[in-house]
Design an enzyme around this catalytic site. Structure first.
Site, PDB file in Angstrom:
ATOM      1  N   TYR A  11     -19.576  30.214   6.825  1.00 50.04           N
ATOM      2  CA  TYR A  11     -20.308  28.991   6.504  1.00 50.04           C
ATOM      3  C   TYR A  11     -21.769  29.304   6.184  1.00 50.04           C
ATOM      4  O   TYR A  11     -22.487  29.864   7.004  1.00 50.04           O
ATOM      5  CB  TYR A  11     -20.250  27.993   7.656  1.00 50.04           C
ATOM      6  N   LEU A  69     -12.390  12.285   6.623  1.00 48.57           N
ATOM      7  CA  LEU A  69     -12.906  11.235   5.737  1.00 48.57           C
ATOM      8  C   LEU A  69     -12.715  11.618   4.273  1.00 48.57           C
ATOM      9  O   LEU A  69     -13.270  10.970   3.378  1.00 48.57           O
ATOM     10  CB  LEU A  69     -14.381  10.962   6.021  1.00 48.57           C
ATOM     11  N   GLY A  92     -15.767  12.255   2.294  1.00 46.14           N
ATOM     12  CA  GLY A  92     -16.569  11.039   2.120  1.00 46.14           C
ATOM     13  C   GLY A  92     -15.899   9.985   1.272  1.00 46.14           C
ATOM     14  O   GLY A  92     -16.371   8.847   1.195  1.00 46.14           O
TER      15      GLY A  92
END
Length: 345
Positions: free
Chosen positions: A60, A217, A220
């Site tokens: 990451y 989600l 988004g």
């Protein structure tokens, strides 16, 4: 602020918060993300709400995410033992070394040593195999992971983005050999991505694994922001923006309006209510995003709304699950099942 409760990770006695903080957005090395100050603020807010479960990876932001977390532990003088820190190995982080990627023992040992230095810690609470390479024998992986636990560098192990049969073989082999088994499974899972329901989630339930959905989600999309013209970082051709996904998102928005809550709360509540060992990974580059996600814990969707969302997002389970349903196996109707086999033969 909603205070988080805790649950046990898999079949272990490790207590983790009911939401996991995803830190892929910590750092700006890739041209986007939270800077050091913002990342520290997000960690503070998460801890204040009772959050203790933090997820990162060696890859990451080219290692910057791990480094920021390490600096947080050092500079803020927080209690390192309060946090359950998860990181991962597998993906390439070095162009000059042919063994700087993959699931093999050499890369595992090298990656863990690098993560320990960046995280400024003596141990990793939960180590994931990040993604299956389809090359390394699972026996090699399980033995190497168990060695790290025996060395005290890792406390628990988990696996991500891997076929169900591989995970099952790994845990079965580890049980046979008396080695440590996987405690958790990380997969992409949301109202827009329900395919793990075919094999991965049934397998997780069988082995008592905690399920950690990433992108709950859908990047988004399920917040409805893309329908309102927010370009974000999602590509226009993404499946998360096709006609079916838009219709599902509209259902989420309608239910959110009825409850008077953000759409994200409805999407996260649906994921959490699918499986009692489910711990969504919520990413954030702003503390306001994190607080909104924590607020979702106050919502419990009524059965009628769960049914609406399930119907809007249902997928083809494929063979053999749909055949089982048609034959009544899930209702223990084995007489009907065998009658059907006889008729087909």
């Amino acid at each position: 602020m909603t205070q988080m409760k805790y649950q046990l990770l898999g079949k272990s006695g490790l207590k983790v918060s009911e939401l996991c903080l995803g830190t892929m957005g910590f750092g700006t090395a890739a041209g986007w993300g939270a800077d050091l100050k913002s990342s520290f603020e997000i960690m503070d807010k998460f801890a204040e709400a009772g959050g203790n479960f933090v997820d990162t990876a060696n890859i990451y932001k080219l290692g910057e995410s791990e480094s920021i977390i390490g600096k947080y532990f050092a500079n803020q003088q927080v209690d390192r033992d309060y946090f359950v820190l998860a990181t991962k190995y597998s993906l390439k982080d070095n162009e000059s070394n042919p063994n700087a990627s993959g699931n093999n023992r050499k890369n595992l040992m090298r990656s863990v040593e690098g993560s320990l230095k960046r995280l400024d810690t003596d141990f990793i609470d939960l180590l994931y195999l990040h993604i299956w390479d389809d090359l390394t024998p699972i026996e090699e992986v399980m033995r190497a992971l168990d060695d790290l636990i025996r060395q005290g560098k890792v406390n628990y192990i988990a696996i991500s983005d891997t076929p169900a049969w591989v995970v099952a073989k790994g845990n079965t082999y580890a049980e046979l050999m008396g080695w440590s088994q996987f405690a958790a499974l990380q997969v992409e899972y949301s109202l827009l991505q329900r395919t793990p329901e075919r094999e991965l989630i049934p397998m997780a339930k069988h082995f008592g694994l905690s399920l950690l959905p990433w992108a709950p989600l859908a990047g988004g999309a399920l917040t409805g922001k893309y329908l309102k013209g927010d370009p974000g970082r999602i590509k226009p051709e993404s499946k998360r923006l096709n006609a079916e996904s838009i219709q599902i998102t509209k259902e989420v928005l309608d239910i959110a309006d009825k409850y008077g809550v953000p759409a994200s709360s409805v999407a996260l509540a649906w994921v959490r209510q699918q499986y009692n060992k489910c711990i969504p990974i919520v990413g954030a580059t702003k503390s306001s995003q994190l607080l909104e996600n924590i607020g979702s814990l106050a919502l419990n969707l009524e059965p009628a709304f769960m049914q609406r969302l399930n119907a809007a997002s249902q997928i083809d389970l494929g063979f053999p699950l749909e055949f089982f349903q048609e034959a009544g196996v899930q209702k223990n109707n084995f007489g009907g099942f065998y009658d059907r086999i006889i008729r087909r033969s």
